[in-house]
Design a protein around this motif. Structure first.
Motif, mmCIF file in Angstrom:
data_model
loop_
_atom_site.group_PDB
_atom_site.id
_atom_site.type_symbol
_atom_site.label_atom_id
_atom_site.label_comp_id
_atom_site.label_asym_id
_atom_site.label_seq_id
_atom_site.Cartn_x
_atom_site.Cartn_y
_atom_site.Cartn_z
ATOM 1 N N ARG A 246 0.834 -1.206 0.000
ATOM 2 C CA ARG A 246 0.000 0.000 0.000
ATOM 3 C C ARG A 246 0.867 1.254 0.000
ATOM 4 O O ARG A 246 0.615 2.199 -0.752
ATOM 5 N N THR A 247 1.882 1.246 0.865
ATOM 6 C CA THR A 247 2.742 2.416 0.990
ATOM 7 C C THR A 247 3.576 2.635 -0.268
ATOM 8 O O THR A 247 3.691 3.761 -0.773
ATOM 9 N N ALA A 248 4.147 1.554 -0.784
ATOM 10 C CA ALA A 248 5.048 1.669 -1.936
ATOM 11 C C ALA A 248 4.314 2.100 -3.200
ATOM 12 O O ALA A 248 4.862 2.857 -4.016
ATOM 13 N N HIS A 249 3.081 1.633 -3.371
ATOM 14 C CA HIS A 249 2.366 1.901 -4.627
ATOM 15 C C HIS A 249 1.142 2.799 -4.442
ATOM 16 O O HIS A 249 0.393 3.024 -5.396
ATOM 17 N N ARG A 250 0.942 3.277 -3.206
ATOM 18 C CA ARG A 250 -0.180 4.164 -2.902
ATOM 19 C C ARG A 250 -1.497 3.608 -3.424
ATOM 20 O O ARG A 250 -2.253 4.284 -4.133
ATOM 21 N N MET A 251 -1.778 2.385 -3.084
ATOM 22 C CA MET A 251 -2.998 1.737 -3.535
ATOM 23 C C MET A 251 -3.934 1.482 -2.367
ATOM 24 O O MET A 251 -3.502 1.404 -1.218
ATOM 25 N N PRO A 252 -5.243 1.368 -2.621
ATOM 26 C CA PRO A 252 -6.191 1.062 -1.548
ATOM 27 C C PRO A 252 -5.858 -0.273 -0.892
ATOM 28 O O PRO A 252 -5.252 -1.155 -1.511
ATOM 29 N N LYS A 253 -6.283 -0.412 0.348
ATOM 30 C CA LYS A 253 -5.971 -1.626 1.101
ATOM 31 C C LYS A 253 -6.484 -2.875 0.397
ATOM 32 O O LYS A 253 -5.790 -3.894 0.335
ATOM 33 N N TRP A 254 -7.685 -2.808 -0.180
ATOM 34 C CA TRP A 254 -8.243 -4.012 -0.792
ATOM 35 C C TRP A 254 -7.450 -4.426 -2.030
ATOM 36 O O TRP A 254 -7.321 -5.628 -2.309
ATOM 37 N N LYS A 255 -6.897 -3.460 -2.759
ATOM 38 C CA LYS A 255 -6.091 -3.813 -3.931
ATOM 39 C C LYS A 255 -4.780 -4.463 -3.509
ATOM 40 O O LYS A 255 -4.327 -5.450 -4.122
ATOM 41 N N ALA A 256 -4.160 -3.921 -2.472
ATOM 42 C CA ALA A 256 -2.935 -4.534 -1.964
ATOM 43 C C ALA A 256 -3.221 -5.934 -1.437
ATOM 44 O O ALA A 256 -2.438 -6.867 -1.640
ATOM 45 N N LEU A 257 -4.360 -6.089 -0.762
ATOM 46 C CA LEU A 257 -4.750 -7.405 -0.259
ATOM 47 C C LEU A 257 -4.984 -8.375 -1.401
ATOM 48 O O LEU A 257 -4.601 -9.556 -1.318
ATOM 49 N N THR A 258 -5.580 -7.898 -2.477
ATOM 50 C CA THR A 258 -5.804 -8.737 -3.658
ATOM 51 C C THR A 258 -4.487 -9.283 -4.194
ATOM 52 O O THR A 258 -4.347 -10.481 -4.479
ATOM 53 N N VAL A 259 -3.501 -8.401 -4.335
ATOM 54 C CA VAL A 259 -2.192 -8.807 -4.870
ATOM 55 C C VAL A 259 -1.532 -9.845 -3.962
ATOM 56 O O VAL A 259 -1.008 -10.868 -4.434
ATOM 57 N N VAL A 260 -1.560 -9.601 -2.651
ATOM 58 C CA VAL A 260 -0.908 -10.513 -1.705
ATOM 59 C C VAL A 260 -1.620 -11.869 -1.678
ATOM 60 O O VAL A 260 -0.968 -12.923 -1.679
ATOM 61 N N LEU A 261 -2.942 -11.851 -1.661
ATOM 62 C CA LEU A 261 -3.681 -13.117 -1.662
ATOM 63 C C LEU A 261 -3.378 -13.921 -2.923
ATOM 64 O O LEU A 261 -3.123 -15.130 -2.865
ATOM 65 N N TYR A 262 -3.410 -13.240 -4.054
ATOM 66 C CA TYR A 262 -3.171 -13.943 -5.319
ATOM 67 C C TYR A 262 -1.744 -14.473 -5.379
ATOM 68 O O TYR A 262 -1.504 -15.596 -5.842
ATOM 69 N N ARG A 263 -0.810 -13.683 -4.910
ATOM 70 C CA ARG A 263 0.606 -14.070 -4.942
ATOM 71 C C ARG A 263 0.851 -15.351 -4.156
ATOM 72 O O ARG A 263 1.685 -16.170 -4.543
ATOM 73 N N HIS A 264 0.119 -15.537 -3.053
ATOM 74 C CA HIS A 264 0.386 -16.671 -2.172
ATOM 75 C C HIS A 264 -0.646 -17.797 -2.288
ATOM 76 O O HIS A 264 -0.658 -18.703 -1.454
ATOM 77 N N THR A 265 -1.489 -17.733 -3.314
ATOM 78 C CA THR A 265 -2.463 -18.797 -3.535
ATOM 79 C C THR A 265 -1.993 -19.721 -4.651
ATOM 80 O O THR A 265 -1.545 -19.258 -5.697
ATOM 81 N N ARG A 266 -2.109 -21.026 -4.384
ATOM 82 C CA ARG A 266 -1.693 -22.019 -5.375
ATOM 83 C C ARG A 266 -2.576 -21.882 -6.609
ATOM 84 O O ARG A 266 -3.784 -21.854 -6.525
ATOM 85 N N LYS A 267 -1.915 -21.796 -7.788
ATOM 86 C CA LYS A 267 -2.637 -21.595 -9.028
ATOM 87 C C LYS A 267 -3.171 -22.930 -9.538
ATOM 88 O O LYS A 267 -2.586 -23.986 -9.334
ATOM 89 N N SER A 268 -4.327 -22.843 -10.215
ATOM 90 C CA SER A 268 -4.925 -24.040 -10.796
ATOM 91 C C SER A 268 -4.176 -24.429 -12.049
ATOM 92 O O SER A 268 -3.398 -23.642 -12.609
ATOM 93 N N ARG A 269 -4.401 -25.628 -12.549
ATOM 94 C CA ARG A 269 -3.715 -26.096 -13.764
ATOM 95 C C ARG A 269 -4.050 -25.178 -14.937
ATOM 96 O O ARG A 269 -3.196 -24.855 -15.746
ATOM 97 N N ARG A 270 -5.316 -24.747 -14.966
ATOM 98 C CA ARG A 270 -5.742 -23.889 -16.066
ATOM 99 C C ARG A 270 -5.015 -22.554 -16.039
ATOM 100 O O ARG A 270 -4.727 -21.935 -17.057
ATOM 101 N N GLY A 271 -4.694 -22.067 -14.829
ATOM 102 C CA GLY A 271 -4.059 -20.760 -14.737
ATOM 103 C C GLY A 271 -2.555 -20.840 -14.645
ATOM 104 O O GLY A 271 -1.891 -19.823 -14.546
ATOM 105 N N SER A 272 -2.013 -22.029 -14.651
ATOM 106 C CA SER A 272 -0.551 -22.168 -14.499
ATOM 107 C C SER A 272 0.140 -22.023 -15.839
ATOM 108 O O SER A 272 -0.467 -22.105 -16.873
#
Length: 272
Positions: A246-272
């Motif tokens: 949030r601080t580095a990119h001046r983004m809303p909390k929910w957008k930063a949360l979206t990035v972090v959640l996606y980054r640490h979630t195992r991707k499906s075969r279709r999305g890999s």
């Protein structure tokens, strides 16, 4: 249903009510005046509100403006939007107003402050439940989706901030979600939130889960179950990552949360 009951207040010294009581008068709204010394001018939001009052005019929802008699002219203390809407409505000739005693300008300014200060603001949650009781379609859709997913919209925040799993006060985020995704698209978002044992189901998490499940950038690349596991495993380290993003990119909390959640979630075969 409950009756009005007296409160026992031994520590309160009752004010002197005085002999002059308010009275009702039926007047033309065009005969009313506004004192610019303490009344605010019309803003864009004011005009939007007045337009809505005119469009949805109903005597059952009418609240009489509060006025004061100043040398034979009625000055509005509270309710100028209603008065202007009545004056703008082609089929409204007269309206009832309350006339209160306020003999000088200081009394009138003080009465204006009291009328605008001494009230309990309706919360978005309370408004939702009122709209639901009134049968508003959007409120019904939100309530139905929440009930099926196991989300409970509270009327007030809980004591000490202790939420149970599935409880929420994020009514604005819920209404936005259902309006944008319709009930069929909103349900999977709330299912993830409940299965992740969120307490509360926050606005930021609703928006983040919605983005991952539905936005073109993320949709179809993760399984709901994997996202649930990621949310359940969120700890101080991940929330620190959200804060840094949030601080580095001046983004809303929910957008930063979206990035972090996606980054640490195992991707499906279709999305890999």
């Amino acid at each position: 249903m409950r009756s009005i009951t007296q409160l026992h207040m031994p520590d309160v010294e009752p004010g002197e009510p005085g002999e002059i009581r308010p009275e009702f008068r039926d007047v033309s709204p065009l005969d009313l005046h506004v004192d610019d010394a303490y009344q605010r001018d019309l803003s864009e939001r004011s005009v939007t509100l007045i337009r809505r009052i005119v469009r949805e005019w109903s005597w059952s929802a009418f609240k009489p403006p509060v006025t004061v008699d100043v040398d034979g002219a009625l000055h509005v203390l509270d309710g100028q939007h209603t008065a202007i809407a009545a004056a703008s409505h082609p089929r409204i000739d007269t309206i009832p107003v309350v006339v209160v005693p306020a003999p000088n300008s200081e009394d009138r300014a003080g009465a204006f402050v009291r009328h605008n200060r001494d009230r309990v603001t309706v919360t978005p949650m309370q408004l939702h439940h009122s709209l639901l009781a009134a049968g508003e379609e959007e409120a019904r859709d939100v309530a139905a989706v929440c009930e099926r997913a196991g989300v409970r919209i509270l009327r007030n925040p809980p004591a000490m901030g202790k939420f149970a799993v599935g409880e929420t006060v994020a009514i604005a985020a819920l209404r936005s979600l259902v309006k944008r995704r319709f009930p069929v698209g909103a349900r999977p978002v709330l299912d993830v939130c409940v299965q992740a044992q969120l307490a509360p189901v926050s606005a930021e998490m609703i928006k983040a889960v919605d983005a991952i499940l539905h936005d073109a950038e993320y949709a179809g690349t993760v399984e709901s179950g994997a996202l649930v596991n990621t949310i359940r495993s969120l700890g101080p380290e991940r929330w620190s990552e959200v804060a840094q993003l949030r601080t580095a990119h001046r983004m809303p909390k929910w957008k930063a949360l979206t990035v972090v959640l996606y980054r640490h979630t195992r991707k499906s075969r279709r999305g890999s």
